[in-house]
Enzyme design. Structure first.
Site, PDB file in Angstrom:
ATOM      1  N   LYS A   1       0.833  -1.192   0.000  1.00 34.58           N
ATOM      2  CA  LYS A   1       0.000   0.000   0.000  1.00 34.58           C
ATOM      3  C   LYS A   1       0.873   1.249   0.000  1.00 34.58           C
ATOM      4  O   LYS A   1       2.078   1.183   0.270  1.00 34.58           O
ATOM      5  CB  LYS A   1      -0.928  -0.002   1.206  1.00 34.58           C
ATOM      6  CG  LYS A   1      -0.200  -0.003   2.541  1.00 34.58           C
ATOM      7  CD  LYS A   1      -1.178  -0.028   3.703  1.00 34.58           C
ATOM      8  CE  LYS A   1      -0.452   0.013   5.037  1.00 34.58           C
ATOM      9  NZ  LYS A   1      -1.362   0.088   6.179  1.00 34.58           N
TER      10      LYS A   1
ATOM     11  N   ARG B   1     -10.107   0.828  15.324  1.00 36.17           N
ATOM     12  CA  ARG B   1     -10.074   1.669  14.125  1.00 36.17           C
ATOM     13  C   ARG B   1     -11.155   1.181  13.168  1.00 36.17           C
ATOM     14  O   ARG B   1     -12.155   1.856  12.957  1.00 36.17           O
ATOM     15  CB  ARG B   1      -8.678   1.608  13.488  1.00 36.17           C
ATOM     16  CG  ARG B   1      -8.445   2.619  12.392  1.00 36.17           C
ATOM     17  CD  ARG B   1      -6.989   2.669  11.979  1.00 36.17           C
ATOM     18  NE  ARG B   1      -6.481   1.398  11.484  1.00 36.17           N
ATOM     19  CZ  ARG B   1      -5.233   1.185  11.083  1.00 36.17           C
ATOM     20  NH1 ARG B   1      -4.344   2.179  11.154  1.00 36.17           N
ATOM     21  NH2 ARG B   1      -4.844   0.010  10.633  1.00 36.17           N
TER      22      ARG B   1
ATOM     23  N   TYR C   1      15.310  32.016   2.327  1.00 35.45           N
ATOM     24  CA  TYR C   1      14.143  32.822   2.679  1.00 35.45           C
ATOM     25  C   TYR C   1      14.193  33.244   4.138  1.00 35.45           C
ATOM     26  O   TYR C   1      14.524  32.447   5.023  1.00 35.45           O
ATOM     27  CB  TYR C   1      12.850  32.039   2.444  1.00 35.45           C
ATOM     28  CG  TYR C   1      12.498  31.857   0.987  1.00 35.45           C
ATOM     29  CD1 TYR C   1      12.225  32.944   0.177  1.00 35.45           C
ATOM     30  CD2 TYR C   1      12.414  30.579   0.437  1.00 35.45           C
ATOM     31  CE1 TYR C   1      11.881  32.781  -1.162  1.00 35.45           C
ATOM     32  CE2 TYR C   1      12.068  30.399  -0.891  1.00 35.45           C
ATOM     33  CZ  TYR C   1      11.810  31.506  -1.688  1.00 35.45           C
ATOM     34  OH  TYR C   1      11.470  31.337  -3.004  1.00 35.45           O
TER      35      TYR C   1
ATOM     36  N   MET D   1      10.865  25.084  -1.679  1.00 35.20           N
ATOM     37  CA  MET D   1      10.046  24.101  -2.384  1.00 35.20           C
ATOM     38  C   MET D   1      10.886  23.127  -3.200  1.00 35.20           C
ATOM     39  O   MET D   1      10.661  21.915  -3.177  1.00 35.20           O
ATOM     40  CB  MET D   1       9.045  24.809  -3.309  1.00 35.20           C
ATOM     41  CG  MET D   1       8.130  23.843  -4.053  1.00 35.20           C
ATOM     42  SD  MET D   1       6.987  24.684  -5.169  1.00 35.20           S
ATOM     43  CE  MET D   1       5.906  25.506  -3.994  1.00 35.20           C
TER      44      MET D   1
END
Length: 837
Positions: A505, A603, A731, A780
């Site tokens: 998964k 769950r 930044y 980024m």
């Protein structure tokens, strides 16, 4: 020529059945790698988890007629087969190949050590291929199984053999020595690699030295103190023994050293750009070589090769010329994304029949594309006539179901008829690599898996570059061999009848989808599990046929689940009734499902009071068939929560027993996860679910040292900057140089999955083996490192974000999270490169 009768005579076995005298040329140990059934001898090996005798019937149907077995077989089922009965099939393999080795009287180089075995072997091949017809170990075939397969390749036309040998525990080298029986020995070095199973470093050295008990000469470095002492002791003991028995007194020793007197005394090592000049004294004469490498490992490997060349009496001028031309050795088969939705397997550094067969097996393992293409060069130094050689290659391509062949080279071109006669094989022929690249058309490739396999002089790496999809320079390397190792390690801890479900998964925990599933399917895992139906659909479209459980089925995905034969987890009456309605509408019956019980995770899942209603719904019709009943351990890795784990186990026993009794048939029961496999063996039951452990992480901390690292995230330095005191970075100007500094901007940011919280000195990366802290804010697409302390750094240098020497777990600790989050957070824009060692 070998046949069943002659092999039985060698093995002193029992010829249970003899039906003919067919020639035996190939040894088959893995039923999935069958190429030449008519001339193959199948030797089924037996391990605690797998008995390969179960594949005899399948192989007989495919045309295999020669078998060595260690247990009775129903001979009436195989009227056209020869069967030899022995006590132990592995021992029979060793005995047979040892007999085969003794039919040849050519120099045989045996190589062992901790590191460098494969590099030394391949460099010796490069250095000596003009002088000898050489047979050598394919890739790094150096185990109790790999060595026999390597030595079996020896043929009358060979003039020199080079084999490597590795061991994992005491007593193994005795077997390999009998099989290789080297006349020339090379002990590369000694280190801590693969030390498990040995009391200490000296025991490991002495076990490896057994390989050279009958050798004429042993080449080694005196600079490893323990190795030198063990070699001298070994030489003395073997010498005394051989003298007593009338032998020659043990192997001659040929030593080299950078520190003390030796046969080859290294005087200086000077590195300049990408070359290293090595000067030495040999027989009172000053000699030198130059190699196109500067790393210490390559320098050491080259000196071993130099010593061997001197021992063989090669002229120094020839040695210098050939050493300067040594090339990198690709230690792995790489699987990359290619142009036009293709996959590219790049194995372009060498080519012989042995390595071609290995590469074709890897190609055949890939199921994601229906079309398989091979780009192949001339095969050099085979010792066979071109006609017989390329007939064999053509037959091999036919047996491996290859659809397209692009052949490059004049020799293979002259034998084009052999390939054109293969039914269904499309062919193209070119004289040179340049000619092919000039005519290259990317539209010729689409939705196919392409194997690029060429001899070194053809420079097929150029073809690989035009075929591979251009991508971001930040890449995630996935070691398929490491995944296979980890899976087998966990399998070895299971009870013989316990099945294994592999969790793929979340894009296989960030590692990929069909690439990982293909591997698991090939290695016989019983089940796959995905989170959502679309993940399962992608695997089905990529050719995965094994059972797939969907852990979070949504009503909107029921159509896809039914169409693609996926098996949903059912965790509530609401989902159950909805799915039954969908199955009924589709006109299906006994559709496989998996029932999830809640035993303490709270769950998803049915609780104990739901069992009567659930049982009634499941037995009221034949719409569904329960494949498994399972639950989820909440804290199997935590010793402080062992009471909870045992309580969950008891509750699961009660609930699953009640449900199975109502169903009236046996189902698979499973509750154990990766940590549970090792920490709670009593909960293994009928199946276990292997997740994070498969990817190299043990949350229970009991076997981390035995697992292999699977993933390496790496990028490159985009630019270096020299800053004055007071200048800021990034930044918000969060970092200020307090002294003259050098910074490196690297090509990774939070859009690639690198957490922003690792900025401002929290995280570190590896460049040239040194840690460099992240400075300033993570942007980024890029971030900056302080590299002031790293000498000789250059733009374009490789940067390790995590891998073997900087673990994902360390990164997770710095980021105050878990390894799962780091792995699954790696962006899809980061190129995945898969490789098999």
């Amino acid at each position: 020529m070998y046949n069943a009768a002659s092999i039985n005579k060698t093995l002193k076995g029992e010829l249970l059945q003899e039906t003919g005298f067919s020639e035996i040329e190939h040894l088959l140990l893995d039923s999935r790698k069958l190429s030449f059934p008519e001339t193959s001898l199948f030797i089924p090996l037996v391990s605690p988890r797998r008995n390969a005798h179960q594949y005899i019937e399948e192989l007989y149907r495919k045309g295999v007629s020669n078998f060595i077995v260690s247990e009775p077989v129903p001979l009436e089922k195989y009227p056209k087969a020869n069967f030899i009965l022995v006590k132990d099939t592995l021992q029979a393999l060793h005995t047979l190949v040892a007999f085969h080795r003794h039919q040849f009287h050519v120099p045989v180089i045996g190589i062992t050590g901790s590191n460098g075995k494969t590099i030394v072997k391949e460099w010796l091949y490069q250095l000596l291929e003009k002088d000898y017809n050489i047979v050598r170990s394919p890739k790094s075939y150096n185990s109790q199984i790999g060595v026999p397969l390597s030595v079996w390749q020896m043929k009358p036309e060979h003039q020199l053999a080079i084999f490597e040998a590795g061991i994992s525990q005491p007593g193994e080298m005795v077997n390999l020595e009998k099989i290789i029986r080297p006349t020339i020995g090379i002990f590369t070095n000694i280190g801590e690699a693969h030390s498990e199973g040995f009391l200490n470093i000296r025991q490991k050295i002495n076990e490896k030295l057994v390989l050279f008990a009958k050798s004429d000469i042993l080449i080694y470095s005196k600079d490893y103190l323990a190795l030198n002492e063990c070699v001298l002791s070994f030489h003395s003991q073997v010498g005394k023994k051989e003298t007593q028995e009338g032998g020659g007194g043990g192997p001659e020793l040929f030593s080299w050293s950078r520190k003390t007197d030796a046969d080859l005394r290294i005087v200086s090592v000077d590195k300049n750009d990408n070359h290293t000049r090595i000067e030495a004294l040999y027989k009172q004469e000053t000699l030198h070589i130059s190699i196109p490498f500067v790393d210490e490992g390559s320098i050491e490997n080259a000196i071993h090769c130099w010593a061997l060349m001197l021992y063989l009496g090669k002229e120094q001028e020839v040695i210098q010329q050939r050493m300067d031309l040594l090339s990198n050795i690709a230690m792995r088969l790489e699987l990359k994304q290619g142009i036009n939705n293709s996959s590219v397997i790049n194995d372009s550094y060498n080519l012989d029949l042995g390595s071609l067969t290995i590469a074709l097996d890897f190609l055949q393992q890939q199921q994601q594309h229906a079309t398989r293409t091979v780009i192949l060069s001339d095969i050099l130094q085979s010792g066979k006539s071109d006609a017989s050689l390329y007939e064999e290659v053509a037959d091999l391509l036919h047996k491996k179901n290859i659809n397209k062949l692009i052949a490059i080279g004049k020799n293979i071109g002259r034998e084009k008829k052999s390939f054109q006669q293969v039914e269904g094989l499309k062919t193209q022929f070119f004289n040179t690599t340049d000619e092919y690249i000039q005519q290259f058309n990317s539209d010729d490739f689409e939705n196919e898996t392409i194997l690029v396999k060429g001899s070194r002089i053809f420079q097929f790496e150029r073809i690989g570059k035009v075929l591979e999809q251009k991508a971001h320079q930040t890449i995630l390397e996935i070691n398929l061999s490491a995944i296979a190792h980890n899976v087998k390690l966990y399998q070895s801890m299971l009870k013989p009848d316990t099945k294994l479900m592999a969790m793929v998964k979340a894009f296989s925990y960030g590692s990929g989808s069909f690439e990982i599933a293909n591997l698991l399917q090939f290695h016989g895992v019983d089940y796959l599990a995905v989170a959502y139906a679309d993940e399962g659909v992608e695997l089905r479209r990529a050719g995965i046929t094994m059972p797939i459980m969907v852990m979070n089925p949504e009503p909107a995905s029921f159509d896809a689940i039914l169409h693609w034969n996926l098996e949903p987890e059912i965790y509530s009456m609401h989902i159950l009734l909805q799915f039954m309605e969908e199955v009924n509408t589709a006109g299906k019956t006994e559709f496989p499902i998996h029932i999830k019980l809640d035993t303490g995770m709270h769950r998803l899942g049915f609780v104990k009071k739901d069992i009567p209603e659930l049982s009634q719904a499941l037995t009221a019709s034949h719409l569904l068939k329960v494949q498994s009943i399972f639950s989820h351990l909440a804290a199997s890795e935590d010793p402080e929560k062992d009471a909870l784990t045992q309580q969950q186990g008891r509750l699961f026993y009660e609930m699953s027993h009640e449900l199975q009794k109502a169903l009236g048939y046996t189902v698979i029961r499973h509750i154990s996860n990766s940590a549970g496999i090792t920490r709670h063996p009593d909960l293994q039951l009928d199946m276990v679910r292997l997740g994070i452990g498969m990817y190299g992480f043990d949350s229970g901390n009991g076997m981390q040292d035995q697992l292999r690292s699977v993933s390496t995230l790496k990028t490159t330095v985009a630019q270096l900057k020299n800053l004055d005191p007071g200048e800021t970075v990034g930044y918000g100007a969060k970092w200020t140089a307090e002294a003259p500094a050098v910074t490196a901007t690297v090509r990774i940011g939070y859009a690639d999955g690198y957490p922003r919280r690792l900025g401002n000195g929290v995280g570190k990366m590896l460049i040239r083996g040194k840690f460099a802290p992240v400075i300033g804010v993570v942007a980024m697409d890029m971030l900056m490192l302080d590299v002031t302390h790293i000498p000789d750094i250059m733009e374009g240098d490789e940067v390790i974000v995590f891998g073997e020497d900087l673990s994902v777990q360390q990164l997770a600790d710095w980021a105050d999270t878990i390894a799962y989050e780091i792995l699954t957070g790696i962006s899809q824009r980061v190129k995945r490169v898969y490789f098999q060692e």
